[in-house]
Scaffold this motif. Structure first.
Motif, mmCIF file in Angstrom:
data_model
loop_
_atom_site.group_PDB
_atom_site.id
_atom_site.type_symbol
_atom_site.label_atom_id
_atom_site.label_comp_id
_atom_site.label_asym_id
_atom_site.label_seq_id
_atom_site.Cartn_x
_atom_site.Cartn_y
_atom_site.Cartn_z
ATOM 1 N N GLU A 8 -6.931 -1.852 7.785
ATOM 2 C CA GLU A 8 -7.443 -0.488 7.876
ATOM 3 C C GLU A 8 -6.298 0.517 7.964
ATOM 4 O O GLU A 8 -6.352 1.588 7.356
ATOM 5 N N LEU A 9 -5.249 0.158 8.699
ATOM 6 C CA LEU A 9 -4.081 1.027 8.826
ATOM 7 C C LEU A 9 -3.397 1.207 7.473
ATOM 8 O O LEU A 9 -3.035 2.323 7.094
ATOM 9 N N ASP A 55 -4.733 0.906 4.483
ATOM 10 C CA ASP A 55 -5.595 1.714 3.619
ATOM 11 C C ASP A 55 -5.536 3.188 4.001
ATOM 12 O O ASP A 55 -5.478 4.063 3.141
ATOM 13 N N ARG A 56 -5.527 3.482 5.305
ATOM 14 C CA ARG A 56 -5.453 4.866 5.765
ATOM 15 C C ARG A 56 -4.117 5.494 5.381
ATOM 16 O O ARG A 56 -4.055 6.627 4.936
ATOM 17 N N LYS A 73 0.822 -1.205 0.000
ATOM 18 C CA LYS A 73 0.000 0.000 0.000
ATOM 19 C C LYS A 73 0.862 1.263 0.000
ATOM 20 O O LYS A 73 0.548 2.232 -0.691
ATOM 21 N N ASP A 90 -4.181 6.307 1.664
ATOM 22 C CA ASP A 90 -4.992 7.494 1.387
ATOM 23 C C ASP A 90 -4.259 8.770 1.782
ATOM 24 O O ASP A 90 -4.226 9.743 1.024
ATOM 25 N N ARG A 91 -3.662 8.774 2.959
ATOM 26 C CA ARG A 91 -2.978 9.980 3.424
ATOM 27 C C ARG A 91 -1.731 10.275 2.601
ATOM 28 O O ARG A 91 -1.477 11.426 2.251
ATOM 29 N N ALA A 135 -0.974 7.597 11.443
ATOM 30 C CA ALA A 135 -2.294 6.960 11.373
ATOM 31 C C ALA A 135 -2.454 6.029 12.567
ATOM 32 O O ALA A 135 -1.468 5.501 13.102
ATOM 33 N N ARG A 136 -3.694 5.819 12.946
ATOM 34 C CA ARG A 136 -4.050 4.906 14.041
ATOM 35 C C ARG A 136 -5.324 4.195 13.663
ATOM 36 O O ARG A 136 -6.317 4.847 13.329
ATOM 37 N N GLU A 137 -5.316 2.872 13.691
ATOM 38 C CA GLU A 137 -6.504 2.114 13.287
ATOM 39 C C GLU A 137 -6.655 0.855 14.127
ATOM 40 O O GLU A 137 -5.777 0.491 14.908
#
Length: 132
Positions: free
Chosen positions: A90-91, A93-94, A35, A97-98, A83-85
């Motif tokens: 999910e981490l 993917d976040r 990712k 995105d960022r 990021a925090r997930e």
């Protein structure tokens, strides 16, 4: 657990390392690495060099046990991402995105800087209506 360093050298994106601390298995780490690489794999982007740190909290009661932080140098600019997930997917993917959003902002800022404003009227630029 000792930190593990894994680096991915991509001819387009350059070397960006992913370091894992805590209970992170290889599949999760490979997914996060893919990712991060996908976010930095853009034609015309300067080489990216840096590191992303992934950690998973040992406490089972933690609401968001997965955290990530990284500094990546893209050309002359530095991109900082946090990021925090709740899960590794999910981490990842976040993070993607960022990183993609920050890189888009960098490239658009560079495009806007190259496009100069119209010169002022005293330098021959258009001024709408001229007095004469």
């Amino acid at each position: 657990m000792t930190p593990r360093k894994t680096g991915a050298v991509d001819p387009v994106a350059g070397p960006v390392g992913v370091r894992a601390e805590g209970d992170v298995d290889e599949q999760e780490l490979a997914y996060i690495r893919a990712k991060v690489r996908a976010a930095l794999d853009r034609p015309g982007l300067p080489p990216a060099i840096g590191e992303v740190r992934i950690s998973r909290a040992i406490a089972h009661h933690a609401g968001l046990p997965w955290t990530a932080g990284g500094e990546i140098r893209v050309g002359r600019d530095v991109v900082v991402v946090h990021a925090r997930e709740a899960s590794a997917h999910e981490l990842a993917d976040r993070l993607q995105d960022r990183l993609r959003g920050l890189v888009e902002r960098l490239t658009h800022r560079a495009d806007a800087a190259r496009r100069g404003a119209e010169p002022p009227p005293w330098r021959g630029g258009g001024a709408g209506e001229r007095q004469g």
